[in-house]
Design a protein around this motif. Structure first.
Motif, PDB file in Angstrom:
ATOM      1  N   GLU A 170       0.807  -1.227   0.000  1.00  0.00           N
ATOM      2  CA  GLU A 170       0.000   0.000   0.000  1.00  0.00           C
ATOM      3  C   GLU A 170       0.843   1.282   0.000  1.00  0.00           C
ATOM      4  O   GLU A 170       0.360   2.323  -0.397  1.00  0.00           O
ATOM      5  CB  GLU A 170      -0.940   0.020   1.211  1.00  0.00           C
ATOM      6  N   ALA A 171       2.090   1.199   0.467  1.00  0.00           N
ATOM      7  CA  ALA A 171       2.925   2.403   0.526  1.00  0.00           C
ATOM      8  C   ALA A 171       3.837   2.454  -0.683  1.00  0.00           C
ATOM      9  O   ALA A 171       4.300   1.431  -1.172  1.00  0.00           O
ATOM     10  CB  ALA A 171       3.752   2.404   1.807  1.00  0.00           C
ATOM     11  N   SER A 172       4.073   3.662  -1.173  1.00  0.00           N
ATOM     12  CA  SER A 172       5.036   3.825  -2.254  1.00  0.00           C
ATOM     13  C   SER A 172       6.024   4.905  -1.827  1.00  0.00           C
ATOM     14  O   SER A 172       5.690   5.819  -1.071  1.00  0.00           O
ATOM     15  CB  SER A 172       4.339   4.195  -3.556  1.00  0.00           C
ATOM     16  N   PHE A 173       7.233   4.761  -2.315  1.00  0.00           N
ATOM     17  CA  PHE A 173       8.309   5.679  -1.947  1.00  0.00           C
ATOM     18  C   PHE A 173       8.974   6.200  -3.212  1.00  0.00           C
ATOM     19  O   PHE A 173       8.915   5.552  -4.255  1.00  0.00           O
ATOM     20  CB  PHE A 173       9.330   4.960  -1.052  1.00  0.00           C
ATOM     21  N   ASP A 174       9.643   7.342  -3.106  1.00  0.00           N
ATOM     22  CA  ASP A 174      10.310   7.928  -4.273  1.00  0.00           C
ATOM     23  C   ASP A 174      11.751   7.431  -4.419  1.00  0.00           C
ATOM     24  O   ASP A 174      12.505   7.963  -5.221  1.00  0.00           O
ATOM     25  CB  ASP A 174      10.248   9.456  -4.224  1.00  0.00           C
ATOM     26  N   VAL A 175      12.114   6.420  -3.627  1.00  0.00           N
ATOM     27  CA  VAL A 175      13.414   5.749  -3.732  1.00  0.00           C
ATOM     28  C   VAL A 175      13.153   4.245  -3.684  1.00  0.00           C
ATOM     29  O   VAL A 175      12.089   3.812  -3.232  1.00  0.00           O
ATOM     30  CB  VAL A 175      14.374   6.163  -2.590  1.00  0.00           C
ATOM     31  N   PRO A 176      14.110   3.431  -4.113  1.00  0.00           N
ATOM     32  CA  PRO A 176      13.915   1.978  -4.002  1.00  0.00           C
ATOM     33  C   PRO A 176      13.754   1.550  -2.539  1.00  0.00           C
ATOM     34  O   PRO A 176      14.388   2.125  -1.648  1.00  0.00           O
ATOM     35  CB  PRO A 176      15.206   1.399  -4.595  1.00  0.00           C
ATOM     36  N   PHE A 177      12.904   0.563  -2.318  1.00  0.00           N
ATOM     37  CA  PHE A 177      12.614   0.048  -0.974  1.00  0.00           C
ATOM     38  C   PHE A 177      13.027  -1.414  -0.920  1.00  0.00           C
ATOM     39  O   PHE A 177      12.594  -2.217  -1.738  1.00  0.00           O
ATOM     40  CB  PHE A 177      11.117   0.217  -0.678  1.00  0.00           C
ATOM     41  N   TYR A 178      13.874  -1.734   0.076  1.00  0.00           N
ATOM     42  CA  TYR A 178      14.394  -3.090   0.225  1.00  0.00           C
ATOM     43  C   TYR A 178      14.061  -3.645   1.609  1.00  0.00           C
ATOM     44  O   TYR A 178      14.794  -3.415   2.564  1.00  0.00           O
ATOM     45  CB  TYR A 178      15.918  -3.103   0.019  1.00  0.00           C
TER      46      TYR A 178
END
Length: 193
Positions: A153-161
């Motif tokens: 459900e969450a989105s980020f403006d950088v890659p998420f690991y």
């Protein structure tokens, strides 16, 4: 480290809890991973941090110059990730309600930063932490976490690991299932909700 190995680390630390929990996001869950408990053993914390670092592409790891984590939950895993990367670790605090670097921590303009969390539930705290890093002059190149509870459900403006993705259901206060509502509520996290 496989997903089963990671779950085994949480089980061995008695950090996989069942009951009725109010999360820092304000939502409720029947499952809670107590990251502080799984990280209390330094060998285990180091193993989990090394596994988390391995999720990040090699080229991106080479760019990282500092690791920044929000206090309280991210401090230990942030320190261990920084150790694994051979970089400095810093943490953000909320003395007046918003994240900021204190205690003499500072970033140079454009310094490439990895933000590390213990658990990401809604992504709000992570976004606030990344904004604080940017205000301090850093360039956030990625976000990493032990546990992703966002369910996509969450989105980020950088890659998420994330090291582990959990998709246990969470509920708003007014939509609790009867069996969960019947249990006493525990608030095991670091923030009062």
């Amino acid at each position: 480290m496989t997903e089963d190995d990671i779950y085994a680390e949480f089980r061995n630390a008695e950090a996989l809890l069942e009951g009725h929990f109010k999360l820092s996001s304000g939502r409720h869950s029947a499952i809670y991973l107590q990251c502080a408990r799984v990280l209390m053993n330094t060998d285990r914390a180091g193993r989990l941090a090394r596994a988390l670092v391995q999720k990040i592409p090699r080229e991106l790891r080479a760019e990282i110059r500092a690791v920044v984590s929000p206090a309280m939950g991210g401090v230990i895993i942030g320190q261990e990730v920084a150790r694994s990367l051979d970089r400095d670790a810093m943490f953000l605090e909320r003395p007046e309600g918003t994240f900021e670097l204190r205690r003499g921590f500072r970033l140079t303009e454009g310094q490439k930063v990895l933000v590390v969390e213990d658990v990401v539930t809604t992504g709000l705290s992570s976004k606030e932490a990344m904004e604080a890093v940017r205000k301090a002059g850093g360039e956030v190149v990625a976000l990493a976490a032990l546990v992703d509870r966002t369910g996509g459900e969450a989105s980020f403006d950088v890659p998420f690991y994330p090291l582990l993705e959990l998709n246990f259901p969470t509920y708003a206060e007014d939509e609790l299932p009867e069996e969960l509502a019947a249990l006493p509520v525990e608030k095991p996290g670091s923030r009062k909700a």
